[in-house]
Design an enzyme around this catalytic site. Structure first.
Site, PDB file in Angstrom:
ATOM      1  N   ASP A 109      39.643  36.187  38.849  1.00 32.57           N
ATOM      2  CA  ASP A 109      39.639  35.522  40.149  1.00 32.57           C
ATOM      3  C   ASP A 109      38.189  35.425  40.630  1.00 32.57           C
ATOM      4  O   ASP A 109      37.597  36.421  41.050  1.00 32.57           O
ATOM      5  CB  ASP A 109      40.477  36.315  41.156  1.00 32.57           C
ATOM      6  N   ASP A 149      37.442  36.625  44.319  1.00 32.03           N
ATOM      7  CA  ASP A 149      37.513  38.082  44.474  1.00 32.03           C
ATOM      8  C   ASP A 149      36.285  38.754  43.871  1.00 32.03           C
ATOM      9  O   ASP A 149      35.706  39.670  44.472  1.00 32.03           O
ATOM     10  CB  ASP A 149      38.776  38.635  43.816  1.00 32.03           C
ATOM     11  N   ARG A 173      47.864  27.484  47.535  1.00 32.76           N
ATOM     12  CA  ARG A 173      49.053  27.241  46.720  1.00 32.76           C
ATOM     13  C   ARG A 173      50.259  27.936  47.316  1.00 32.76           C
ATOM     14  O   ARG A 173      50.204  29.115  47.666  1.00 32.76           O
ATOM     15  CB  ARG A 173      48.819  27.728  45.288  1.00 32.76           C
ATOM     16  N   THR A 212      56.660  27.480  45.286  1.00 27.59           N
ATOM     17  CA  THR A 212      56.756  26.209  44.553  1.00 27.59           C
ATOM     18  C   THR A 212      55.567  25.961  43.646  1.00 27.59           C
ATOM     19  O   THR A 212      55.605  25.054  42.806  1.00 27.59           O
ATOM     20  CB  THR A 212      56.863  25.038  45.544  1.00 27.59           C
TER      21      THR A 212
END
Length: 214
Positions: A206, A209, A108, A112
Site C-alpha cells: 500500500d 500507508d 472504492r 461492490t
C-alpha cells in the site's frame, strides 16, 4: 519502449533498478521509502514535462550573445488522486514553481469494489491547461478512469492529460488503451499483474500507508 502505444516507460537504467529495489523491499524503513520514492517521482515528473509541446524562442545571454532556445507552450497543472497521489505533489513543485494543483477523492466501495467519487477541487481554468494526473499505482484502472472522466467533463482534452505513476499493471494499462487512447501514461515500471485482491504484484504494498504511516 513499453510495447504499448499510450505508455511512456522510463529508461530502465541501473540507477532506476536500484531505486525500485529499495522501495519494493518490505524491510525498507519509512524514511528511506519516502526518500527513494521521491527520487522516482521526480524522474516521472521530468519525463512528463518532456512530453509537453514547446515553441522556439530567441533570448540574449549576459555575454550579449543570442541563443536559440525553447519555451513551453500552454499552462500546466497537477491533479492528485487523494491520498496516495498527494505524495507526488512535492516532486511536481520541485520542477514547476507555483504550479496550480487540484485534488480528486475517489474511494472504492468495499462491498461492490467499484469506485465512488467523493470530492473534486480543480483550477477554474483547467480546460485551458495540460494536466499531470498523479497517482503512484495504476492497478485496475477504475479510480484513475473515473478521475479522467471528471477532467474530461471539466473540458480537458484527453490528449492534454498525462497520467504519472510509479507502477502500472497490464490490466490498468489495457483499460486506458480501450477508454482513453489519447491519454499518455508515464510510468517507471510495468509489473506482472494483479493478484486476487486486485493489488499490483510484485508491487510495493500500500503506497499511501508506506509513504505516510509506517
Amino acid at each position: 519502449m513499453s510495447g504499448h502505444d499510450n505508455v511512456i516507460l522510463l529508461e530502465q537504467t541501473n540507477q532506476l533498478k536500484c531505486l525500485y529495489t529499495i522501495v519494493r523491499d518490505k524491510n525498507t524503513k519509512r524514511g528511506d521509502f519516502v526518500f527513494y520514492s521521491d527520487r522516482i517521482i521526480r524522474l516521472l515528473v521530468e519525463e512528463g514535462l518532456n512530453q509537453l509541446p514547446v515553441k522556439p524562442v530567441t533570448i540574449e545571454t549576459p555575454t550579449g550573445s543570442t541563443y536559440e532556445g525553447s519555451q513551453f507552450m500552454g499552462k500546466i497543472c497537477g491533479v492528485s488522486i487523494i491520498r496516495a497521489g498527494e505524495s507526488m505533489e512535492a516532486g511536481l513543485r520541485d520542477c514547476c514553481r507555483s504550479v496550480r494543483l487540484g485534488k480528486i477523492l475517489i474511494q472504492r466501495d468495499e462491498e461492490t469494489a467499484t469506485p465512488k467519487l467523493f470530492y473534486v477541487k480543480l483550477p477554474e481554468d483547467i480546460s485551458e491547461r495540460y494536466v499531470l494526473l498523479l497517482d503512484p499505482l495504476l492497478a485496475t484502472g477504475g479510480s484513475a478512469a473515473m478521475a479522467v472522466d471528471v477532467l474530461i467533463e471539466k473540458g480537458v482534452k484527453p490528449d492534454k492529460i498525462l497520467f504519472l505513476n510509479v507502477l502500472a499493471s497490464p490490466e490498468g494499462i489495457q483499460v486506458f488503451k480501450e477508454k482513453y487512447p489519447a491519454v499518455k501514461i508515464i510510468t517507471g515500471h510495468i509489473d506482472e499483474g494483479l493478484d486476487e485482491k486486485k493489488y499490483v504484484v510484485p508491487g510495493v504494498g500500500d503506497f499511501g500507508d508506506r509513504y505516510y504511516c509506517i
